[in-house]
Scaffold this motif. Structure first.
Motif, mmCIF file in Angstrom:
data_model
loop_
_atom_site.group_PDB
_atom_site.id
_atom_site.type_symbol
_atom_site.label_atom_id
_atom_site.label_comp_id
_atom_site.label_asym_id
_atom_site.label_seq_id
_atom_site.Cartn_x
_atom_site.Cartn_y
_atom_site.Cartn_z
ATOM 1 N N VAL A 96 0.852 -1.191 0.000
ATOM 2 C CA VAL A 96 0.000 0.000 0.000
ATOM 3 C C VAL A 96 0.886 1.238 0.000
ATOM 4 C CG1 VAL A 96 -1.811 -1.240 1.264
ATOM 5 C CG2 VAL A 96 -0.167 0.169 2.542
ATOM 6 N N SER A 97 0.277 2.380 -0.328
ATOM 7 C CA SER A 97 0.990 3.670 -0.258
ATOM 8 C C SER A 97 0.559 4.359 1.027
ATOM 9 C CB SER A 97 0.609 4.578 -1.432
ATOM 10 O OG SER A 97 0.717 3.887 -2.657
ATOM 11 N N PRO A 284 -7.391 4.404 -6.850
ATOM 12 C CA PRO A 284 -5.948 4.367 -7.112
ATOM 13 C C PRO A 284 -5.482 2.938 -7.432
ATOM 14 C CG PRO A 284 -6.364 4.538 -4.763
ATOM 15 C CD PRO A 284 -7.695 4.647 -5.438
ATOM 16 N N ALA A 285 -4.312 2.814 -8.051
ATOM 17 C CA ALA A 285 -3.759 1.483 -8.343
ATOM 18 C C ALA A 285 -3.462 0.762 -7.028
ATOM 19 C CB ALA A 285 -2.501 1.620 -9.190
ATOM 20 N N TYR A 286 -2.698 1.417 -6.158
ATOM 21 C CA TYR A 286 -2.354 0.832 -4.857
ATOM 22 C C TYR A 286 -3.255 1.417 -3.771
ATOM 23 C CZ TYR A 286 1.831 -0.629 -7.314
ATOM 24 O OH TYR A 286 2.693 -1.188 -8.217
ATOM 25 N N THR A 287 -3.622 0.594 -2.829
ATOM 26 C CA THR A 287 -4.426 1.072 -1.700
ATOM 27 C C THR A 287 -3.689 2.220 -1.011
ATOM 28 O OG1 THR A 287 -5.550 -1.026 -1.372
ATOM 29 C CG2 THR A 287 -5.370 0.406 0.557
ATOM 30 N N ALA A 288 -4.408 3.328 -0.821
ATOM 31 C CA ALA A 288 -3.810 4.533 -0.229
ATOM 32 C C ALA A 288 -4.188 4.605 1.242
ATOM 33 C CB ALA A 288 -4.302 5.774 -0.965
ATOM 34 N N ARG A 395 11.582 11.222 -7.017
ATOM 35 C CA ARG A 395 11.907 12.308 -7.945
ATOM 36 C C ARG A 395 11.018 12.239 -9.168
ATOM 37 N NH1 ARG A 395 17.808 11.383 -9.720
ATOM 38 N NH2 ARG A 395 17.229 12.831 -11.379
ATOM 39 N N LYS A 396 10.883 11.008 -9.688
ATOM 40 C CA LYS A 396 10.098 10.842 -10.911
ATOM 41 C C LYS A 396 8.625 11.190 -10.660
ATOM 42 C CE LYS A 396 9.022 7.869 -14.774
ATOM 43 N NZ LYS A 396 8.718 9.075 -15.563
ATOM 44 N N ILE A 397 8.091 10.679 -9.553
ATOM 45 C CA ILE A 397 6.678 10.958 -9.232
ATOM 46 C C ILE A 397 6.454 12.465 -9.124
ATOM 47 C CG2 ILE A 397 4.918 10.776 -7.426
ATOM 48 C CD1 ILE A 397 6.073 7.977 -6.773
ATOM 49 N N PHE A 398 7.324 13.137 -8.368
ATOM 50 C CA PHE A 398 7.131 14.577 -8.137
ATOM 51 C C PHE A 398 7.369 15.388 -9.411
ATOM 52 C CE2 PHE A 398 8.064 14.407 -3.255
ATOM 53 C CZ PHE A 398 6.868 13.744 -3.074
ATOM 54 N N PHE A 465 0.198 9.033 -3.808
ATOM 55 C CA PHE A 465 -0.920 8.071 -3.720
ATOM 56 C C PHE A 465 -1.326 7.562 -5.105
ATOM 57 C CE2 PHE A 465 -2.631 9.928 0.507
ATOM 58 C CZ PHE A 465 -2.133 8.857 1.235
ATOM 59 N N GLU A 466 -1.178 8.425 -6.110
ATOM 60 C CA GLU A 466 -1.592 8.060 -7.480
ATOM 61 C C GLU A 466 -0.479 7.386 -8.259
ATOM 62 O OE1 GLU A 466 -2.989 11.908 -8.705
ATOM 63 O OE2 GLU A 466 -5.064 11.460 -8.125
ATOM 64 N N ARG A 467 0.605 6.975 -7.601
ATOM 65 C CA ARG A 467 1.765 6.366 -8.272
ATOM 66 C C ARG A 467 1.333 5.128 -9.050
ATOM 67 N NH1 ARG A 467 4.302 1.929 -5.009
ATOM 68 N NH2 ARG A 467 2.836 1.579 -3.302
#
Ligand code: MN
Ligand code: MN
Length: 467
Positions: A96-97, A284-288, A395-398, A465-467
């Protein structure tokens, strides 16, 4: 010639935000300020968060049967912590995130037997909570917040000193004319902890003191007033948790209104962002998981702090409701595959104290959210040093989500230090890094944060969370 060789982070500016997003930022900060004024303690934050989550479609976890993608659930930990989750599309054992923040702040707690009379004044004795500079807490208007729990379990809520027309409370200090000796003392010793006594009144009880033999008529008068207002007796303090906090309202700071001054940015500025970010998700893909904990300021101890099994126990319930055949292995897989942003504030550059920091690794106000690879003190001691692989992903996410961010370190090497919940999250075998809002005057009665950074906390946590 190669382009993009230079790191442009730690160079963000408020003016780089477009018109539309500036409007969004300002509206977000207005919501934040009014939330802060309603949520000055961990109990009040948990209460207000529950209201917000319910308004946004979250249901109590225990009332849910099986969980499917998009489901929104929450639990409250003993009135002082919150776990809110939006169920993801992926198999939950993929991890999860988590965005984890704390909702306790430094303050003055009443002692279990607090009320006394001295020199014709009634006082509350306090035991300060968290790392404060004690001299900052004298001659500051204080309000009292908390609960008194009676023997039969009835809980009485106390909140006085915030509303217009309420009285205020205060710790006094010595006049400069007579402070010759005091002024020679070190800052850490000039105001001893046992002198942080809150003044409550000066008037004597005028009626007949019937049931008790006492010469302390000022104290007795306060007991009568408390009995009239809250129906409590002196022994009820023993089962109370009452906190004295600065009575200041959150306000815009400066002619340009580019900052917010408030009590308790640490760490409600990140907790508020985490709560708003989890509520903004759909499927979301992963549970937040938005995790809001108590007791960070005194070492994440106790069953409402990050070191408690509360997080694991609650995750067990979520995993059980999400998978076909629950097993301990599935819970362990879920936890160890998880990723966490430890959402906590960091120290910003203060031109008044330039020698305490190293300029290439200190975040600035309104330079974006601070990413702190490690905290700790004296050679990273006690730090959770985030892995380079996680830093790369972040870094990539942000960067992909256009989050304004900057790198942060807690002051100069050998200059001091501190910690967050990150180390305790890491102990659970979870990838974790500190990501939070840079502050001025951290742990003081009135802290300062930049509006860009306040808003970027929300944007960063949502992107994660939206990764
Ligand atoms: Mn903090
Ligand atoms: Mn703190």
């Amino acid at each position: 010639m190669a382009k993009g060789l230079l790191n442009k982070n730690n160079n963000n500016k408020l003016s780089e935000l477009g018109k539309a997003e500036t409007k969004t930022m300002n509206a977000y900060c207005e919501d934040y300020k009014s939330f802060l004024d309603r949520a000055k303690t961990e109990r009040e934050f948990a209460h207000e968060a529950q209201k917000y989550l319910e308004e946004n479609g979250f249901k109590p976890l225990d009332a849910a049967d099986k969980l499917k993608p998009g489901d929104r659930v929450y639990t409250i930990n003993r009135g002082k912590g919150v776990l809110a989750a939006v169920i993801g599309r992926e198999d939950i054992t993929e991890g999860v995130s988590i965005v984890g923040a704390h909702i306790d702040s430094p303050r003055l707690d009443l002692k279990p037997n607090p009320l006394y009379e001295d020199g014709h004044f009634a006082y509350f004795k306090t035991h300060y909570y968290g790392g404060i500079k004690k001299y900052q807490w004298t001659t500051v208007p204080l309000s009292l917040h908390g609960v008194a729990t009676l023997e039969d379990g009835t809980q009485i809520k106390i909140s006085i000193g915030e509303k217009d027309g309420d009285p205020t409370f205060m710790v006094t200090d010595l006049l400069p004319h007579l402070a010759k000796d005091q002024m020679q003392k070190k800052l850490s010793e000039a105001i001893p902890g046992e002198s942080l006594n809150i003044i409550l009144g000066n008037a004597e009880f005028s009626g007949d003191i019937k049931d008790d033999e006492t010469k302390e008529k000022v104290k007795y008068n306060i007991l009568n007033l408390l009995h009239d207002k809250y129906d409590i007796r002196e022994e009820d303090f023993i089962s109370s948790e009452i906190e004295a906090v600065p009575a200041y309202k959150a306000k815009d700071l400066g002619f340009d209104r580019s900052m917010v001054a408030a009590y308790g940015h640490d760490d409600r500025v990140c907790a508020f962002g985490a709560m708003r970010a989890v509520a903004a998700l759909k499927r979301p893909a992963y549970t937040a998981v938005c995790l809001l904990v108590d007791k960070e300021e005194i070492g994440s101890v106790g069953n409402t702090g990050m070191r408690s099994r509360y997080f694991e126990n609650t995750m067990a319930k979520i995993v059980d409701k999400r998978v076909e055949d629950y097993s301990d292995l599935k819970l362990r897989e879920t936890i160890s595959n998880s990723v966490c942003l430890s959402a906590d504030v960091c120290a910003a550059f203060d031109p008044g104290f330039p020698d305490t920091v190293e300029k290439n690794n200190i975040p600035v106000i309104n330079g974006g959210i601070g990413v702190m690879k490690y905290s700790g003190s004296g050679g990273k001691s006690g730090a959770s040093d985030a892995n380079a692989e996680l830093m790369a992903k972040l870094r990539k996410i942000f960067n992909d989500a256009d989050v304004k961010w900057q790198i942060a370190e807690l002051g100069k090497v050998d200059g001091g230090g501190g910690g967050t919940i990150a180390g305790f999250v890491a102990n659970l075998d979870i990838e974790v890094v500190d990501v939070g809002v840079p502050l001025l005057s951290m742990h003081s009665p009135y802290e300062t944060a930049g509006k860009l950074d306040i808003y970027m906390a929300y944007k960063a946590y949502k992107a994660f969370f939206e990764r």
